[in-house]
Design an enzyme around this catalytic site. Structure first.
Site, PDB file in Angstrom:
ATOM      1  N   ARG A   1       0.405  -1.142   6.242  1.00 59.10           N
ATOM      2  CA  ARG A   1       1.423  -1.955   6.291  1.00 59.10           C
ATOM      3  C   ARG A   1       1.459  -3.420   6.839  1.00 59.10           C
ATOM      4  NH1 ARG A   1       4.840   3.469   6.587  1.00 59.10           N
ATOM      5  NH2 ARG A   1       4.827   4.070   4.585  1.00 59.10           N
TER       6      ARG A   1
ATOM      7  N   CYS B   1      -3.963  -1.761   9.528  1.00 60.48           N
ATOM      8  CA  CYS B   1      -2.635  -1.212   9.272  1.00 60.48           C
ATOM      9  C   CYS B   1      -2.428  -1.316   7.725  1.00 60.48           C
ATOM     10  CB  CYS B   1      -1.413  -1.484  10.069  1.00 60.48           C
ATOM     11  SG  CYS B   1       0.107  -1.239   9.591  1.00 60.48           S
TER      12      CYS B   1
ATOM     13  N   CYS C   1      -2.272  -2.386  14.737  1.00 63.30           N
ATOM     14  CA  CYS C   1      -3.481  -1.963  14.401  1.00 63.30           C
ATOM     15  C   CYS C   1      -4.020  -2.805  13.297  1.00 63.30           C
ATOM     16  CB  CYS C   1      -3.294  -0.292  13.927  1.00 63.30           C
ATOM     17  SG  CYS C   1      -2.410   0.541  14.905  1.00 63.30           S
TER      18      CYS C   1
ATOM     19  N   ASP D   1      -4.372   7.978   0.014  1.00 66.26           N
ATOM     20  CA  ASP D   1      -3.191   7.816  -0.834  1.00 66.26           C
ATOM     21  C   ASP D   1      -3.462   6.904  -2.293  1.00 66.26           C
ATOM     22  OD1 ASP D   1      -0.608   7.977   0.202  1.00 66.26           O
ATOM     23  OD2 ASP D   1      -1.287   7.855   1.960  1.00 66.26           O
TER      24      ASP D   1
ATOM     25  N   LYS E   1      -0.278  11.203  -2.490  1.00 73.74           N
ATOM     26  CA  LYS E   1      -1.662  11.590  -1.729  1.00 73.74           C
ATOM     27  C   LYS E   1      -2.253  12.659  -2.836  1.00 73.74           C
ATOM     28  CE  LYS E   1       0.350  11.048   2.689  1.00 73.74           C
ATOM     29  NZ  LYS E   1       1.333  10.037   2.290  1.00 73.74           N
TER      30      LYS E   1
ATOM     31  N   ASP F   1      -6.730   2.726   3.646  1.00 76.20           N
ATOM     32  CA  ASP F   1      -6.335   2.092   2.206  1.00 76.20           C
ATOM     33  C   ASP F   1      -6.737   0.857   2.098  1.00 76.20           C
ATOM     34  OD1 ASP F   1      -4.224   4.169   1.602  1.00 76.20           O
ATOM     35  OD2 ASP F   1      -3.441   3.967   3.692  1.00 76.20           O
TER      36      ASP F   1
ATOM     37  N   ARG G   1      11.447  14.454  -0.369  1.00 75.73           N
ATOM     38  CA  ARG G   1      11.459  13.961   1.061  1.00 75.73           C
ATOM     39  C   ARG G   1      11.300  12.351   0.638  1.00 75.73           C
ATOM     40  NH1 ARG G   1       6.892  16.297  -0.693  1.00 75.73           N
ATOM     41  NH2 ARG G   1       5.057  15.494  -0.512  1.00 75.73           N
TER      42      ARG G   1
ATOM     43  N   ARG H   1       9.112   8.821  -2.955  1.00 74.08           N
ATOM     44  CA  ARG H   1       8.180   9.042  -3.585  1.00 74.08           C
ATOM     45  C   ARG H   1       7.750  10.508  -4.386  1.00 74.08           C
ATOM     46  NH1 ARG H   1       4.303   4.889  -1.842  1.00 74.08           N
ATOM     47  NH2 ARG H   1       4.931   5.627   0.391  1.00 74.08           N
ATOM     48  N   TYR H   2       8.447  11.376  -3.619  1.00 71.15           N
ATOM     49  CA  TYR H   2       8.348  12.840  -3.904  1.00 71.15           C
ATOM     50  C   TYR H   2       9.654  13.263  -3.976  1.00 71.15           C
ATOM     51  CZ  TYR H   2       3.545  12.184  -1.920  1.00 71.15           C
ATOM     52  OH  TYR H   2       2.301  11.906  -1.711  1.00 71.15           O
TER      53      TYR H   2
ATOM     54  N   CYS I   1       6.024  -2.806  15.986  1.00 72.50           N
ATOM     55  CA  CYS I   1       5.524  -1.489  16.618  1.00 72.50           C
ATOM     56  C   CYS I   1       4.953  -2.029  18.115  1.00 72.50           C
ATOM     57  CB  CYS I   1       4.142  -1.574  15.822  1.00 72.50           C
ATOM     58  SG  CYS I   1       4.234  -0.950  13.978  1.00 72.50           S
TER      59      CYS I   1
HETATM   60  S1  SF4 Z   1      -0.554   1.926  11.798  1.00 72.20           S
HETATM   61 FE1  SF4 Z   1       0.871   0.278  11.448  1.00 72.20          FE
HETATM   62  S2  SF4 Z   1       2.776   0.971  11.506  1.00 72.20           S
HETATM   63 FE2  SF4 Z   1       1.343   2.494  12.697  1.00 72.20          FE
HETATM   64  S3  SF4 Z   1       1.582   1.668  14.783  1.00 72.20           S
HETATM   65 FE3  SF4 Z   1      -0.252   0.859  13.884  1.00 72.20          FE
HETATM   66  S4  SF4 Z   1       0.548  -1.452  13.098  1.00 72.20           S
HETATM   67 FE4  SF4 Z   1       2.397   0.019  13.391  1.00 72.20          FE
END
Ligand code: SF4
Length: 349
Positions: free
Chosen positions: A113, A111, A108, A311, A318, A274, A95, A91-92, A104
């Site tokens: 993603r 999340c 979460c 973001d 960002k 997000d 990096r 993206r940049y 994971c």
């Molecule tokens: S925020 Fe998303 S990628 Fe990060 S630990 Fe939690 S579930 Fe996994």
């Protein structure tokens, strides 16, 4: 009795007293769409007597996740549109993200993603895809930093992590390797000497960015895991998400940032949540977030101040959500202090 393995199914959530029988049907519907995992350390931290428990809110699925808002999107920060080869997000200029794994130790509920991680997600990069990802990094000399994320890269075995570090070591222009992880908090026992050794390479500087959102996550075990990392010479920074019902009050945010600093983890990013699908119950407005972050100034040490960022949807990078502390033009500025009082700059004579 504390669990010894992660909670992964609606049945296990019910058995653990985290979901009531009347919620089961809705949670089954959430589970069909998004992965569930609550590590033993996080399950033990949940206060079953508190229906608003901020740890439960982060990990226990909620029927509200079935409500998808029109402005939410499966890839809110445009990972896929900035991916030149599988596993890399560029993206940049200086990096890249290297997403070697999409699992994971916890999932979460907020999340960004969430459509990519978990058993139904993008999976682990094949050996051929890894070869192409490293070839891309080696072929782009402007890449100074490689950020391992995903998924949580610290779920990989020390042997796999060592392989990754050895391959990055062979690329001279890469100087910094950064791991984004929740492991020191949610599975602190995983941070042993073998894992720590695997994160280091003599020719690179290693950073570990720790993801935590509530001060209770910084348990004695989590602090000890961070101490092992820092004592080994790894630099630690934090990242948190501003979440309604988890850390959207000044006392909690201040305690979280202080807990990081006490643990030798420098507060880095506080993300505005997000536009991930089914997460509107976590989102604050930008104005609410800005007021909370402005309240940290003056209240806690400069060491404890995170940078509050958005973001930009679509992968445009960002943007700092500043406090708007200074307005005007050269020779005639108005500056607000942390109490909200206005001053001129340069000062009136
Ligand atoms: S925020 Fe998303 S990628 Fe990060 S630990 Fe939690 S579930 Fe996994």
């Amino acid at each position: 009795m504390n669990a010894i393995r992660p909670i992964r199914t609606p049945v296990e959530l019910t058995e653990a007293g985290l979901v009531g029988p009347d919620e089961r049907a809705a949670i089954e519907a959430v589970a069909e769409r998004y992965a569930i995992a609550i590590s033993p350390a996080m399950a033990a931290l949940i206060d079953r007597g508190d229906p608003q428990d901020p740890i439960a809110r982060q990990f226990v699925p909620d029927a509200a996740e079935l409500t998808i808002m029109p402005d939410e999107r499966a890839d809110p920060i445009g990972d896929l549109s900035h991916s030149p080869v599988e596993g890399i997000v560029h993206r940049y200029p200086d990096r890249v993200l290297l997403k070697a794994v999409h699992v994971c130790p916890v999932y979460c509920r907020f999340c960004f993603r969430r459509e990519m991680v978990g058993p139904q997600g993008l999976g682990t990069l094949s050996p051929d895809a890894m070869d192409r990802a490293f070839a891309y990094i080696a072929g782009n000399p402007e890449i100074w930093e490689v950020i391992l994320t995903g998924g949580d890269p610290l779920v990989l075995s020390p042997r796999r992590l060592t392989e990754i570090m050895e391959r990055l070591s062979a690329i001279d222009h890469v100087k910094i390797v950064r791991f984004h992880t929740r492991v020191p908090v949610v599975e602190p026992e995983r941070v042993d000497q073998a894992l720590i050794a695997a994160l280091k390479a003599s020719s690179k500087t290693t950073y570990v960015a720790l993801h935590a959102n509530h001060p209770r996550e910084l348990t004695a075990e989590a602090r000890a895991a961070c101490a092992r990392l820092v004592d080994s010479g790894i630099v630690m920074i934090s990242q948190s998400v501003l979440l309604r019902g988890v850390n959207d009050d000044p006392d909690t945010l201040a305690a979280l940032m202080r807990a990081f600093v006490e643990t030798r983890v420098k507060p880095y990013y506080l993300h505005h949540p997000d536009l991930a699908p089914g997460t509107s119950h976590f989102r604050l407005t930008i104005e609410e977030g800005r007021a909370l972050v402005a309240g940290l100034r003056g209240r806690i040490s400069g060491l404890c101040q995170p940078t509050y960022i958005l973001d930009i949807p679509g992968g445009h990078g960002k943007a700092v959500i500043g406090p708007d502390a200074i307005q005007g033009r050269e020779g005639c500025y108005s500056v607000s202090d942390y109490r909200g009082r206005e001053h001129t700059y340069p000062p009136d004579r």
